[in-house]
Design a protein around this motif. Structure first.
Motif, PDB file in Angstrom:
ATOM      1  N   THR A 117       0.837  -1.201   0.000  1.00 31.35           N
ATOM      2  CA  THR A 117       0.000   0.000   0.000  1.00 31.35           C
ATOM      3  C   THR A 117       0.872   1.251   0.000  1.00 31.35           C
ATOM      4  O   THR A 117       2.060   1.207   0.361  1.00 31.35           O
ATOM      5  CB  THR A 117      -0.903   0.044   1.245  1.00 31.35           C
ATOM      6  N   ASN A 118       0.292   2.373  -0.363  1.00 29.85           N
ATOM      7  CA  ASN A 118       1.016   3.650  -0.367  1.00 29.85           C
ATOM      8  C   ASN A 118       1.555   3.996   1.018  1.00 29.85           C
ATOM      9  O   ASN A 118       2.640   4.567   1.149  1.00 29.85           O
ATOM     10  CB  ASN A 118       0.101   4.775  -0.848  1.00 29.85           C
ATOM     11  N   ALA A 119       0.799   3.656   2.045  1.00 29.62           N
ATOM     12  CA  ALA A 119       1.199   4.009   3.408  1.00 29.62           C
ATOM     13  C   ALA A 119       2.500   3.324   3.820  1.00 29.62           C
ATOM     14  O   ALA A 119       3.204   3.803   4.711  1.00 29.62           O
ATOM     15  CB  ALA A 119       0.084   3.652   4.383  1.00 29.62           C
ATOM     16  N   GLN A 120       2.816   2.213   3.159  1.00 26.53           N
ATOM     17  CA  GLN A 120       4.029   1.471   3.502  1.00 26.53           C
ATOM     18  C   GLN A 120       5.281   2.011   2.813  1.00 26.53           C
ATOM     19  O   GLN A 120       6.394   1.570   3.119  1.00 26.53           O
ATOM     20  CB  GLN A 120       3.851  -0.013   3.131  1.00 26.53           C
ATOM     21  N   VAL A 121       5.112   2.961   1.913  1.00 28.58           N
ATOM     22  CA  VAL A 121       6.260   3.496   1.174  1.00 28.58           C
ATOM     23  C   VAL A 121       7.138   4.363   2.065  1.00 28.58           C
ATOM     24  O   VAL A 121       8.369   4.242   2.057  1.00 28.58           O
ATOM     25  CB  VAL A 121       5.784   4.301  -0.058  1.00 28.58           C
ATOM     26  N   ASP A 122       6.533   5.231   2.838  1.00 24.98           N
ATOM     27  CA  ASP A 122       7.306   6.195   3.633  1.00 24.98           C
ATOM     28  C   ASP A 122       7.768   5.567   4.951  1.00 24.98           C
ATOM     29  O   ASP A 122       7.280   5.907   6.024  1.00 24.98           O
ATOM     30  CB  ASP A 122       6.473   7.448   3.895  1.00 24.98           C
ATOM     31  N   GLN A 123       8.722   4.650   4.815  1.00 22.51           N
ATOM     32  CA  GLN A 123       9.278   3.956   5.977  1.00 22.51           C
ATOM     33  C   GLN A 123      10.794   3.998   5.914  1.00 22.51           C
ATOM     34  O   GLN A 123      11.374   4.033   4.821  1.00 22.51           O
ATOM     35  CB  GLN A 123       8.795   2.502   6.018  1.00 22.51           C
ATOM     36  N   PRO A 124      11.457   4.007   7.065  1.00 20.46           N
ATOM     37  CA  PRO A 124      12.934   4.000   7.074  1.00 20.46           C
ATOM     38  C   PRO A 124      13.486   2.815   6.281  1.00 20.46           C
ATOM     39  O   PRO A 124      12.955   1.703   6.363  1.00 20.46           O
ATOM     40  CB  PRO A 124      13.275   3.875   8.570  1.00 20.46           C
ATOM     41  N   GLY A 125      14.506   3.069   5.506  1.00 24.08           N
ATOM     42  CA  GLY A 125      15.129   2.020   4.711  1.00 24.08           C
ATOM     43  C   GLY A 125      14.608   1.923   3.296  1.00 24.08           C
ATOM     44  O   GLY A 125      15.272   1.349   2.425  1.00 24.08           O
ATOM     45  N   ASN A 126      13.422   2.469   3.027  1.00 26.47           N
ATOM     46  CA  ASN A 126      12.887   2.451   1.672  1.00 26.47           C
ATOM     47  C   ASN A 126      13.530   3.548   0.833  1.00 26.47           C
ATOM     48  O   ASN A 126      13.771   4.653   1.319  1.00 26.47           O
ATOM     49  CB  ASN A 126      11.367   2.654   1.681  1.00 26.47           C
ATOM     50  N   THR A 127      13.792   3.236  -0.416  1.00 30.01           N
ATOM     51  CA  THR A 127      14.375   4.193  -1.361  1.00 30.01           C
ATOM     52  C   THR A 127      13.403   4.371  -2.523  1.00 30.01           C
ATOM     53  O   THR A 127      12.924   3.395  -3.098  1.00 30.01           O
ATOM     54  CB  THR A 127      15.726   3.706  -1.881  1.00 30.01           C
ATOM     55  N   VAL A 128      13.120   5.624  -2.869  1.00 31.31           N
ATOM     56  CA  VAL A 128      12.097   5.936  -3.873  1.00 31.31           C
ATOM     57  C   VAL A 128      12.738   6.650  -5.052  1.00 31.31           C
ATOM     58  O   VAL A 128      13.269   7.765  -4.913  1.00 31.31           O
ATOM     59  CB  VAL A 128      10.985   6.807  -3.260  1.00 31.31           C
ATOM     60  N   ALA A 129      12.683   6.037  -6.222  1.00 36.30           N
ATOM     61  CA  ALA A 129      13.223   6.639  -7.441  1.00 36.30           C
ATOM     62  C   ALA A 129      12.208   7.602  -8.031  1.00 36.30           C
ATOM     63  O   ALA A 129      11.027   7.278  -8.161  1.00 36.30           O
ATOM     64  CB  ALA A 129      13.560   5.556  -8.464  1.00 36.30           C
ATOM     65  N   VAL A 130      12.692   8.778  -8.409  1.00 36.97           N
ATOM     66  CA  VAL A 130      11.807   9.799  -8.966  1.00 36.97           C
ATOM     67  C   VAL A 130      12.589  10.666  -9.946  1.00 36.97           C
ATOM     68  O   VAL A 130      13.800  10.839  -9.794  1.00 36.97           O
ATOM     69  CB  VAL A 130      11.201  10.654  -7.825  1.00 36.97           C
ATOM     70  N   THR A 148      13.903   7.490   1.686  1.00 39.09           N
ATOM     71  CA  THR A 148      14.937   8.277   1.018  1.00 39.09           C
ATOM     72  C   THR A 148      14.597   8.429  -0.460  1.00 39.09           C
ATOM     73  O   THR A 148      14.344   7.434  -1.154  1.00 39.09           O
ATOM     74  CB  THR A 148      16.314   7.597   1.149  1.00 39.09           C
ATOM     75  N   ILE A 149      14.570   9.657  -0.937  1.00 37.66           N
ATOM     76  CA  ILE A 149      14.301   9.916  -2.352  1.00 37.66           C
ATOM     77  C   ILE A 149      15.613   9.841  -3.139  1.00 37.66           C
ATOM     78  O   ILE A 149      16.609  10.455  -2.761  1.00 37.66           O
ATOM     79  CB  ILE A 149      13.656  11.293  -2.540  1.00 37.66           C
ATOM     80  N   VAL A 150      15.590   9.086  -4.226  1.00 39.04           N
ATOM     81  CA  VAL A 150      16.740   8.975  -5.123  1.00 39.04           C
ATOM     82  C   VAL A 150      16.339   9.600  -6.456  1.00 39.04           C
ATOM     83  O   VAL A 150      15.439   9.099  -7.132  1.00 39.04           O
ATOM     84  CB  VAL A 150      17.172   7.511  -5.328  1.00 39.04           C
ATOM     85  N   ARG A 151      16.982  10.690  -6.822  1.00 32.85           N
ATOM     86  CA  ARG A 151      16.581  11.453  -7.999  1.00 32.85           C
ATOM     87  C   ARG A 151      17.314  10.950  -9.247  1.00 32.85           C
ATOM     88  O   ARG A 151      18.531  10.980  -9.317  1.00 32.85           O
ATOM     89  CB  ARG A 151      16.824  12.941  -7.756  1.00 32.85           C
ATOM     90  N   ILE A 152      16.520  10.527 -10.230  1.00 33.93           N
ATOM     91  CA  ILE A 152      17.020  10.031 -11.512  1.00 33.93           C
ATOM     92  C   ILE A 152      16.969  11.201 -12.504  1.00 33.93           C
ATOM     93  O   ILE A 152      16.048  12.021 -12.445  1.00 33.93           O
ATOM     94  CB  ILE A 152      16.145   8.853 -12.001  1.00 33.93           C
ATOM     95  N   PRO A 153      17.944  11.321 -13.416  1.00 32.97           N
ATOM     96  CA  PRO A 153      18.018  12.500 -14.288  1.00 32.97           C
ATOM     97  C   PRO A 153      16.728  12.864 -15.024  1.00 32.97           C
ATOM     98  O   PRO A 153      16.384  14.040 -15.128  1.00 32.97           O
ATOM     99  CB  PRO A 153      19.142  12.141 -15.256  1.00 32.97           C
ATOM    100  N   VAL A 169      11.192   1.518  -4.570  1.00 28.03           N
ATOM    101  CA  VAL A 169       9.969   2.010  -5.198  1.00 28.03           C
ATOM    102  C   VAL A 169      10.339   2.940  -6.352  1.00 28.03           C
ATOM    103  O   VAL A 169      11.350   3.648  -6.276  1.00 28.03           O
ATOM    104  CB  VAL A 169       9.110   2.799  -4.174  1.00 28.03           C
ATOM    105  N   ALA A 170       9.525   2.927  -7.402  1.00 27.99           N
ATOM    106  CA  ALA A 170       9.637   3.930  -8.473  1.00 27.99           C
ATOM    107  C   ALA A 170       8.343   4.729  -8.484  1.00 27.99           C
ATOM    108  O   ALA A 170       7.251   4.165  -8.333  1.00 27.99           O
ATOM    109  CB  ALA A 170       9.865   3.277  -9.826  1.00 27.99           C
ATOM    110  N   ALA A 171       8.450   6.031  -8.653  1.00 32.22           N
ATOM    111  CA  ALA A 171       7.271   6.907  -8.656  1.00 32.22           C
ATOM    112  C   ALA A 171       7.194   7.640  -9.986  1.00 32.22           C
ATOM    113  O   ALA A 171       8.205   8.133 -10.498  1.00 32.22           O
ATOM    114  CB  ALA A 171       7.355   7.914  -7.509  1.00 32.22           C
ATOM    115  N   GLY A 172       5.980   7.738 -10.552  1.00 30.96           N
ATOM    116  CA  GLY A 172       5.864   8.457 -11.814  1.00 30.96           C
ATOM    117  C   GLY A 172       4.479   8.417 -12.421  1.00 30.96           C
ATOM    118  O   GLY A 172       3.501   8.030 -11.774  1.00 30.96           O
ATOM    119  N   VAL A 173       4.404   8.831 -13.688  1.00 31.19           N
ATOM    120  CA  VAL A 173       3.156   8.815 -14.449  1.00 31.19           C
ATOM    121  C   VAL A 173       2.687   7.368 -14.603  1.00 31.19           C
ATOM    122  O   VAL A 173       3.468   6.504 -14.979  1.00 31.19           O
ATOM    123  CB  VAL A 173       3.365   9.430 -15.848  1.00 31.19           C
ATOM    124  N   LYS A 174       1.450   7.123 -14.309  1.00 31.83           N
ATOM    125  CA  LYS A 174       0.935   5.751 -14.377  1.00 31.83           C
ATOM    126  C   LYS A 174       1.179   5.130 -15.745  1.00 31.83           C
ATOM    127  O   LYS A 174       1.584   3.958 -15.846  1.00 31.83           O
ATOM    128  CB  LYS A 174      -0.565   5.743 -14.047  1.00 31.83           C
TER     129      LYS A 174
END
Length: 247
Positions: A117-130, A148-153, A169-174
């Motif tokens: 679920t979305n609520a489980q994304v914002d937890q310590p140790g998770n890395t989110v590509a954006v 932690t947010i990891v910014r991709i070019p 996790v990867a975040a973006g346009v569906k």
């Protein structure tokens, strides 16, 4: 629009004698390159072309590979207008219209990920590509406090960066996530969107209130006349819906 714009409006929106429109290829819902001609196509291209026609000037496309570069093009005067997700930080220098389309932002994970679920994304140790500087980056920078947010070019490179760097996790346009997931396999998109992106047109605030108001009225007209809906249909875009009044 029904009446020809005042010369001062034309001068404010197209001071070089042509309308320079920043086109972001990082969001496939809005624009992409025609595989045959190599020219940009999409709803943002159609809107820019129609605005130039209304102003009575030629259009020039200033192509960008990411939202952050597109914002820079407009804020630094390399382009006259652009197509952006509405965001308070961007709004410091850019006057936005009301949105013309709404796009959903989703999370993608591996099939074997414990994240359901979305609520489980914002937890310590998770890395989110954006995508760096994208609407998702700006939004998640405010909203995520433990992950932690990891910014991709660029946004189109997010899933590959997520895979290469073994991120959570990867975040973006569906639509982009669905395309990448179908090509890669072993990936799934979480059931619930984490944000709705309000895509609008924008002009530098330095061009004046009258120019900003003209652009705002133009977008309302394009939305109400079915121009935007017809453009989405023509380009086979199913990852966006036309924004309603007050969106």
């Amino acid at each position: 629009m029904n009446t020809s714009p005042d010369k001062t409006i034309v001068a404010a929106l197209a001071p070089t004698g042509k309308l320079r429109a920043s086109i972001n290829l990082g969001n496939p819902v809005l624009a992409s390159l025609d595989p045959t001609t190599g020219e940009p196509v999409g709803v943002s291209v159609d809107l820019a072309s129609e605005l130039a026609h209304e102003l009575g000037v030629p259009v020039e496309f200033v192509v960008a590979q990411s939202a952050s570069v597109s914002v820079t093009n407009v804020s630094r005067g390399k382009a006259d207008i652009g197509f952006f997700a509405v965001d308070p930080k961007r709004g410091e220098e850019i006057a936005f219209t009301d949105p013309y389309v709404l796009i959903e932002g989703f999370y993608l994970v591996r099939n074997d990920s414990p994240i359901k679920t979305n609520a489980q994304v914002d937890q310590p140790g998770n890395t989110v590509a954006v995508g760096k500087g994208s609407a998702y980056d700006l939004f998640l920078t405010r909203e995520l406090h433990r992950a932690t947010i990891v910014r991709i070019p660029t946004s189109p490179a997010v899933v590959q960066g997520f895979l290469d760097q073994n991120l959570s996790v990867a975040a973006g346009v569906k639509q982009q996530l669905q395309k990448d997931a179908s090509q890669t396999g072993g990936l799934r998109i979480l059931d619930e969107r984490f944000m709705v992106i309000r895509q609008a047109m924008g002009v530098p605030k330095s061009r004046g209130d009258a120019a900003a108001q003209y652009l705002a009225n133009f977008v309302k007209q394009m939305r109400a006349s079915s121009f935007v809906a017809d453009s989405l249909k023509r380009h086979h875009i199913d990852g966006a819906v036309v924004a309603g009044e007050g969106s």
